[in-house]
Design an enzyme around this catalytic site. Structure first.
Site, short mmCIF file in Angstrom:
data_model
loop_
_atom_site.label_atom_id
_atom_site.label_comp_id
_atom_site.label_asym_id
_atom_site.label_seq_id
_atom_site.Cartn_x
_atom_site.Cartn_y
_atom_site.Cartn_z
N ALA D 27 0.87 -1.17 0.00
CA ALA D 27 0.00 0.00 0.00
C ALA D 27 0.91 1.21 0.00
CB ALA D 27 -0.90 0.01 1.23
N LYS D 28 0.39 2.31 -0.45
CA LYS D 28 1.18 3.54 -0.47
C LYS D 28 0.28 4.70 -0.10
CE LYS D 28 5.44 2.69 -1.80
NZ LYS D 28 6.74 3.25 -1.44
#
Lengths: 337, 337, 337, 337, 337, 337
Positions: D27-28
């Site tokens: 995830a970012k």
């Protein structure tokens, strides 16, 4: 205390809560021990240990134990204290039946008897009977029986018989119920205050308007059901009428208001106690009694509607109300996962 | 601000809550700093750091800080905000004394003075004295004194003297209290509005019906206790009467209604604020005042009963009520582990 | 359903809550799906999965979803059940709009229409207009329009026109609103019950005292604003008046009571539902309606004060009230960290 | 920083973790701000606010942010501190990339370059090439390029070219990489140390054994793919080869080891840092490097098996490994609710 | 046990942990009671009550109590059990110093003495002194002194003197330390096994290579500092050297290895115990001793570097190491809020 | 599946864990259903519902279910997933026996058989018997029997007989165990690969050195105990020897190594799986096998010491070890509250 008894009592509690429309389910638990053989220290330690064992499954938003046989307000105070210390914050809402000073409710002790009296009044009204012209026989003079009898006496009814395990006091012109000590005030004293003593069996078949069996289960049986002379029976005890007797009375058109409605005042005030605890404000005795009356009236109205709509007995009407509510909630939520 | 002061104030709060039958205990904490030397930014950061340090031991179900010396509604708003952000959800019930817009209660500021006025009215009634025929001297014209004086003035009493640090305004025919600004409205202004100025010492010994010391502690001492001419003393400040003076007044049959009852309106409305916060509904000012009056009446009744039963002073009666409640709760729960 | 729509609707909800002084903020979320294409099983599973995805950010003390387009009480019951099972305890307060049997509120469905009716009455009163002498045209006969029309009819107003998508029923002497089925009772039936049918456009420009657009957004536009003949417009729908039309009506001195006040009954009863859930006591329909009336009155009073003080339109007055409250709370708490 | 970039980078991270068999997903998140325009105080406050906003969705058992563009160890220390203070206990495992003194790992900075070097060694071994006989060109001399070059230099390879944005140093007999400062040691200094300077484009087509593009994405394109003279390409940067170029190289039998394997040393040591934090024991630099080598070897082995079994490119083999693991885990758990 | 003592001991612990680079801070707490006057039942109940009072501020991720004066493994077992029962799950990591069977570590009892021996060996090595050629005098023969003496004896040193409160055994050719019972094995027995008895004061000034004061604080004072004949002093007790004596020894070039390094084996094995508890795997005695040796070596190396770089005493070098680490961590995290 | 069976199996697990010194207690639970009659969908839904029901009492720090009859790795993956989704974070440590891809351990399936083989080797060593000179008969060729047989075969022993429900393969010169499929590989195939088939009863009384009953309980009874010709019996199944048979073998000096030691490899690797899960690092198969061997050796040593000290049977020695550990821990902690 057996597992099966717990299951049965839990189910009964479920019906009562559903009839009264309380946001409670039903469950029961207990310890297989004779509390009379325990010292106070042993009772306290046993209660605190029990709190530890139950801890994962009770709580003000989970299951809220209330007192039953062999427990008293002190027991509930210990249970509340043990749970609170374990959880690290005072949590009065985890149990009901506590002494008022630690979060108990005014009027809880008296509540089952009061609900029996209220329902008696409502059923009399329904059949166009004035309390002033109504004679009542009450079997049992413990908390339920004595409170019901005294309230009805206050409200104008004529209490012609009351009883304890030794027999019944019979006074056709009406007993001054305030002057006879209840079982809690002076155990097994009823007959010693009586001029005329009759047997408990004779009490049940007296020719009165209302019979309130408020002592034990299974006292109205196929043996005496035909002999019941009262027009109305209001069940103060849990399960005083066997199912066979119930059918006989139904055929004879004797109206029997069932226990799950009539003595539901106890669990209702337990609910009030919990409300007071979680909302952190205590109610006056007057408010408790007013709210109890309103709840009993609402439950009575719901049962009455089904009684009239479906042409069934009062007992069946009460079960229809209870089961419909449970079914409706179940259907709305679904069973998941 | 020392540790010992905190312990003392914590204990005092315990008695007040017990007299008022509020479900609160008593504790105090503080920072050894002079808030007047801090910039607003420093005050905010200090308050938020304090919230972090206190965080494990406060909470709406644990300890609920209320404002005291050197703190104001803004301080309490910062404390609430810091706690709420740390906990991850808005938790207005963690402190009281907040501005109404973030969960504070209407009427809180005025509450201590209002409770003094209510109790004054009740004690006058008890001694069959009509407020219309009663003269009152009030020492101190800050929040407590001014609010008490104005309410009693509204209710018909004759306020003959009020004071601040510069001396007292004396008006034998009654002061129009609404027209004299309180300390919060205009600091140290009382004497500038006065025709006749007397000293604070003279005020205390005026021949009035009711004396309300509402300024500082230890103003009625062995030096002036014999000279107090009022029949009734209602303590608006905390600890205005030394214990020696108290004995002298007791011997002289001067009724002294103690601070833990008379000015308990503040903690009572703190309790109301907390109720509004945890139950998520704000009350109107009218409701706050009505509920406060009901609570003061109930506390007064409990103290009055002990006063009559035990034939003690009003102060001792109040402590008997407080200590009995604490002892009873302690006994019910036990000390465990 | 787009992200931008959600942002816009969330902001609108924020204003409504602030005008009503409810302790709620505003947020919106949704699933980009056409619920009509889903089977009941698919809807249930989708709802439960959505509950899982939302779980970290909703909760009775965080964000409380309420129903909107494409959801109904059953949807909210599933959402509540899914959340409750995940959290391990029944948590009715996590969503509003539930069926009463699982914690929903009486009167919620009817609330937006009821608030429109109440506000209509208040604005008429303000302009010294008796409801008995008032004619009303209502565009839309769904939940909002039908409930508003029927209540105003009950309270004495003359409803001269109502409409649905097919056109309007026009009855200069007053429609018997109870006898015309609403959209929920019988879809698109209004004109079939009408003697005289006019168009929706004609309805908007009828010469009535009060016009209630309760169907769609953007129906009063620069095209017809000059032609609006009513003295008062009460917005039942969300955003029925374009901003250009709003200016024209303002210049023409037509009073427009904005949606964020007039139809805020829905979110207000959502708040009541939440109160009932977290305080664990359900309210009777009568109590819901009384409390709703009190809240509408208080909001009206606050807006009226600004209307008079600032000499602005009703819409601007409502926004001033809302924004002041938000700003004041923001200033009290600060933004931290 | 856009939402779409975040989605893309999150997916890339998912593949890397799956190839390396780390128990992490991908995830970012980020803030749309230019950190160079912020003062240190602004950066700190922004980071702490970001921690507050992310708080519900990060945690050592949920999502564990690691540094990326525009963040450094100090940023991660603030993030860790903010989260820890909010949660009320020091929680180093909530982020990686911290300074070692507050729970960071030794060797993290160097890890991506080290993994490139290790993979280069393994791929050379696979093709029976001795490092001593291998020439290498490295594009980019930042953290990844310089560390990879220096390690390969130490292990015996001949580094014939290195570059920065200004061009490449070319030394056919091998560069003493230790003596050329990396970008972090002295920005854009490579060409100033060079005797022979060539362009970055020339570097890419040098006739070397191994080409390591470690600077930017999309440097090997359809324009130069035919001209690549190296036998082996090891991707040090993320995405240095366009997909068209990739096909050309595949046709030409140039082995390209993909980024998701070659530079995965960074996320692997992030995993080690997290292990050290949650198990509360720091590792020596030696242990970090040994464990990294073991993990790279295992990932290499898994990819090699698929490469051989399926007769695909190294890139496809790596994706097969990654996707199979994700699919297998997904199938075992199911999607519920 | 006073508050000030707790503050002082807490600070001392902070330095020790920082020198050893353990992820622990320092704090101390206690009960003002004489444990020798308590029955076992009273000790158990007092300990469990203490656990309840401490509960909010201790925990495996907060503060982890270790035993000190007046507590033993049984006490720590009760503390662990009380905390675990309160929290509802077995939490061995909440305290250290437990019996191995409930989560304690092997080798903890012996650890402080072992660290003294290890450091003695390292300092001898540093000054190029073979243990085989080294004479040692040890003051105190309790846990620290006896374990240190016996290990050094095992490793080849010649222990010429050991002592207890009654005086010292002196054996110029070396004592067989295994054959003399320690204070824990047989209290105050040293002199009864001695051929030659000297006083404790004489022991301190013996002409030995290494002096290990391992009995009490403040035994090397300005009175005897000039007379200390040893070249090396290794502090086994806490604070055996007064600050004046420390200056004298520094001037005389007597190397003094400070307590915060030398006897830090105890807190180090407490850390190991905690690691075993939170990671749920116990270590063998051999592993504990190996890891302890590695930690002592690493701490020694860090202190040695500062000793050489800064040209200070060993004590100052140790404090430089400790304070730098604390400062560095503090700077990285910041102080917030 | 009955309640009493659960209690019995729970107790058995308690002894095994105590012999192996694992920090686990023992408990069992199940569903009264025949899994073979369920569809995969039904099994999944039933498992997830079971997870919901168990949720309050399981957890990585409470009770950790492991598979038993009728459950497989897929079941455990569902249970883990359901629990994880409910709790809101992936919690592999809540159950053991999962597929490796979702947190299961390498080598778990093989572990019980491997521990039987290791213990067989140790007991042979104890009695100075070389595996190369040892003949073994194994009853049962499921997971336990086949793995034990193959490992002993690998290590040099001569496996002369193996069996399944259809009878036994007998090969006096040794079976090539690798070539005979186990029950999991090909059900009930043993006899089809045999040249010589004997009955299961005959197998038990073969004149071998070691008999390993690894099929069912109660196969060595008072009927055949006298006829057992092996010198050593290693219990691979749970409870293969009746207590009467046990006495007979004891009298005849046949060494019987009990199940709670011999087949404890399963629960031991469950413990390893849990360690891998809570410490978030998976172990290689080699490490699992090495650690298992170390644990078996340690348990064997502890039992051997008691066997020699107390002159009891191996079974009694194992129970002495188990019960001493439980008693010691119980005594250290006490029973509280």
């Amino acid at each position: 205390m057996t597992r099966d008894e717990c299951v049965g009592l839990g189910m009964w509690m479920t019906w009562k809560c559903a009839v009264m429309d309380l946001p409670f389910g039903g469950a029961k638990g207990g310890i297989a021990v004779n509390p009379k053989e325990l010292s106070p220290g042993e009772k306290e330690r046993l209660t605190r240990r029990f709190a530890q064992e139950l801890r994962d499954v009770i709580g003000p938003n989970q299951d809220i134990p209330a007192p039953d046989m062999g427990t008293d307000p002190q027991t509930m105070a210990w249970l509340m204290d043990a749970y609170s210390m374990q959880e690290g914050e005072t949590t009065p809402g985890v149990v009901t039946g506590k002494p008022p000073v630690v979060g108990g409710s005014e009027g809880r002790e008296e509540a089952p008897g009061r609900s029996v009296a209220i329902i008696t009044q409502l059923v009399c009204e329904y059949y166009d009977r004035q309390l002033e012209d109504t004679t009542v026989a009450v079997q049992g003079y413990g908390s339920v029986g004595a409170n019901a009898a005294r309230l009805l006496d206050d409200w104008g009814a004529t209490i012609v018989a009351i009883s304890d395990v030794n027999g019944a006091m019979y006074e056709p012109d009406g007993i001054d119920t305030a002057s006879v000590p209840s079982h809690d005030e002076e155990p097994e004293a009823v007959t010693t205050y009586a001029d005329t003593v009759i047997s408990n069996d004779e009490l049940l078949t007296l020719d009165v308007d209302v019979l309130i069996p408020a002592a034990l289960g299974n006292v109205i049986t196929k043996e005496n059901a035909e002999a019941i002379a009262a027009d109305l029976v209001v069940e103060g005890a849990n399960g005083p009428t066997t199912s066979t007797a119930d059918s006989i009375l139904a055929k004879r058109d004797v109206a029997v208001v069932p226990d799950i409605l009539a003595n539901a005042g106890g669990v209702t005030v337990s609910y009030f106690e919990w409300l007071q605890d979680i909302n952190r404000r205590s109610w006056s005795l007057e408010r408790v009694n007013d709210e109890l009356e309103a709840e009993m009236q609402a439950a009575w109205d719901a049962v009455r509607v089904k009684f009239e709509q479906r042409d069934v007995t009062w007992r069946d009407a009460a079960y229809i109300v209870a089961l419909s509510r449970i079914a409706e909630a179940h259907e709305a939520r679904g069973l998941w996962p």
